[in-house]
Design a protein around this motif. Structure first.
Motif, mmCIF file in Angstrom:
data_model
loop_
_atom_site.group_PDB
_atom_site.id
_atom_site.type_symbol
_atom_site.label_atom_id
_atom_site.label_comp_id
_atom_site.label_asym_id
_atom_site.label_seq_id
_atom_site.Cartn_x
_atom_site.Cartn_y
_atom_site.Cartn_z
ATOM 1 N N MET A 175 54.952 30.864 40.521
ATOM 2 C CA MET A 175 53.633 30.727 39.953
ATOM 3 C C MET A 175 52.748 31.881 40.436
ATOM 4 N N ILE A 176 52.029 32.464 39.513
ATOM 5 C CA ILE A 176 51.117 33.560 39.838
ATOM 6 C C ILE A 176 49.753 32.973 40.163
ATOM 7 N N SER A 177 49.256 33.227 41.378
ATOM 8 C CA SER A 177 47.968 32.654 41.774
ATOM 9 C C SER A 177 46.784 33.518 41.341
ATOM 10 N N THR A 178 46.982 34.850 41.305
ATOM 11 C CA THR A 178 45.903 35.761 40.918
ATOM 12 C C THR A 178 46.439 36.848 40.002
ATOM 13 N N ILE A 179 45.732 37.073 38.922
ATOM 14 C CA ILE A 179 45.974 38.214 38.042
ATOM 15 C C ILE A 179 44.837 39.180 38.317
ATOM 16 N N LEU A 180 45.162 40.393 38.709
ATOM 17 C CA LEU A 180 44.150 41.405 38.999
ATOM 18 C C LEU A 180 44.132 42.418 37.860
ATOM 19 N N VAL A 181 42.975 42.627 37.286
ATOM 20 C CA VAL A 181 42.803 43.594 36.193
ATOM 21 C C VAL A 181 41.910 44.710 36.692
ATOM 22 N N LYS A 182 42.402 45.944 36.564
ATOM 23 C CA LYS A 182 41.627 47.128 36.937
ATOM 24 C C LYS A 182 41.672 48.130 35.798
ATOM 25 N N ARG A 183 40.700 49.015 35.809
ATOM 26 C CA ARG A 183 40.659 50.085 34.813
ATOM 27 C C ARG A 183 41.816 51.042 35.043
ATOM 28 N N ALA A 184 42.446 51.469 33.962
ATOM 29 C CA ALA A 184 43.509 52.468 34.048
ATOM 30 C C ALA A 184 42.873 53.846 34.251
ATOM 31 N N PRO A 185 43.540 54.731 34.968
ATOM 32 C CA PRO A 185 42.985 56.075 35.154
ATOM 33 C C PRO A 185 42.779 56.789 33.813
ATOM 34 N N PRO B 148 33.672 41.666 31.477
ATOM 35 C CA PRO B 148 32.906 41.342 32.687
ATOM 36 C C PRO B 148 33.712 41.525 33.970
ATOM 37 N N ALA B 149 33.094 42.149 34.971
ATOM 38 C CA ALA B 149 33.686 42.226 36.312
ATOM 39 C C ALA B 149 33.425 40.873 36.955
ATOM 40 N N ALA B 150 34.469 40.087 37.110
ATOM 41 C CA ALA B 150 34.289 38.712 37.580
ATOM 42 C C ALA B 150 35.638 38.097 37.913
ATOM 43 N N SER B 151 35.580 36.959 38.585
ATOM 44 C CA SER B 151 36.757 36.119 38.786
ATOM 45 C C SER B 151 36.605 34.922 37.866
ATOM 46 N N MET B 152 37.625 34.680 37.052
ATOM 47 C CA MET B 152 37.557 33.624 36.048
ATOM 48 C C MET B 152 38.840 32.802 36.064
ATOM 49 N N ARG B 153 38.732 31.627 35.494
ATOM 50 C CA ARG B 153 39.895 30.771 35.279
ATOM 51 C C ARG B 153 40.137 30.648 33.781
ATOM 52 N N PRO C 104 46.510 26.353 35.687
ATOM 53 C CA PRO C 104 45.086 26.095 35.941
ATOM 54 C C PRO C 104 44.577 26.646 37.276
ATOM 55 N N GLU C 105 45.458 26.836 38.226
ATOM 56 C CA GLU C 105 45.037 27.380 39.526
ATOM 57 C C GLU C 105 44.983 28.906 39.542
ATOM 58 N N THR C 106 45.478 29.556 38.496
ATOM 59 C CA THR C 106 45.494 31.015 38.437
ATOM 60 C C THR C 106 44.077 31.566 38.222
ATOM 61 N N ILE C 107 43.732 32.571 39.016
ATOM 62 C CA ILE C 107 42.453 33.273 38.904
ATOM 63 C C ILE C 107 42.713 34.600 38.202
ATOM 64 N N VAL C 108 41.883 34.928 37.218
ATOM 65 C CA VAL C 108 41.909 36.243 36.583
ATOM 66 C C VAL C 108 40.736 37.008 37.181
ATOM 67 N N ARG C 109 41.033 38.011 37.992
ATOM 68 C CA ARG C 109 39.985 38.790 38.670
ATOM 69 C C ARG C 109 39.921 40.184 38.055
ATOM 70 N N ILE C 110 38.761 40.514 37.561
ATOM 71 C CA ILE C 110 38.554 41.825 36.941
ATOM 72 C C ILE C 110 37.668 42.630 37.862
ATOM 73 N N ASP C 111 38.229 43.736 38.373
ATOM 74 C CA ASP C 111 37.513 44.605 39.305
ATOM 75 C C ASP C 111 37.098 45.886 38.617
#
Length: 175
Positions: free
Chosen positions: A1-11, A47-52, A167-174
């Motif tokens: 199970m993936i607990s966090t998905i981290l999204v960042k801008r590509a170079p 949005p830069a945020a942590s979401m479910r 449902p426990e996975t966080i999508v975090r956009i930095d």
């Protein structure tokens, strides 16, 4: 199970991102306005945020119900999503026909063949007018053109993600 998905801008391109999910890094499309901490309706920013993920939709006329740990509802022709800040239904599912500004969920372009709803500007965090609506994780168009603020991945990546997130996975956009 993936607990966090981290999204960042590509170079090199503010409209493209890299989605880090477990042992995979998946290319994705971001909003035409890049990633912003101060998200506003119509700015095209992700949005830069942590979401479910609160649930989602799929096109039953195009695919079988995908395996997922979220409630997925078959999209109907009268499904829409209100994006009118002054409407009491702002950032909510609505039934069409609908007089306010809205998105149609049953699209011809396949973007919402699988569409996961993120809790940006939605309960339980609350809803504020003009803070942005319809922030989804959905299917990308070929070549990853920018979205209106969503995160979009290739269909194969979405099929890989669905059984590994819950449902426990966080999508975090930095930024």
């Amino acid at each position: 199970m993936i607990s966090t998905i981290l999204v960042k801008r590509a170079p090199g391109d503010i409209r493209r991102g890299l989605l880090d999910a477990g042992d995979r890094v998946i290319p994705c499309a971001l909003g035409r306005g890049g990633i912003r901490a101060l998200k506003r309706e119509g700015d095209g920013a992700t949005p830069a945020a942590s979401m479910r993920i609160t649930g989602g939709y799929f096109r039953a006329d195009r695919l079988l119900r995908p395996p997922a740990r979220y409630p997925l509802r078959a999209i109907r022709s009268d499904d829409g999503w209100c994006d009118a800040p002054d409407n009491p239904n702002y950032n909510r599912h609505v039934r069409l026909p609908f007089s306010g500004s809205h998105e149609t969920m049953m699209r011809d372009d396949r973007l919402y063949d699988i569409c996961l709803v993120l809790d940006w500007n939605r309960p339980p965090k609350g809803r504020s007018r003009n803070r942005g609506s319809a922030i989804f994780l959905h299917i990308a168009k070929a070549g990853f053109p920018p979205t209106e603020g969503c995160i979009a991945v290739e269909p194969e990546a979405m099929r890989w993600l669905l059984p590994r997130i819950g449902p426990e996975t966080i999508v975090r956009i930095d930024r």
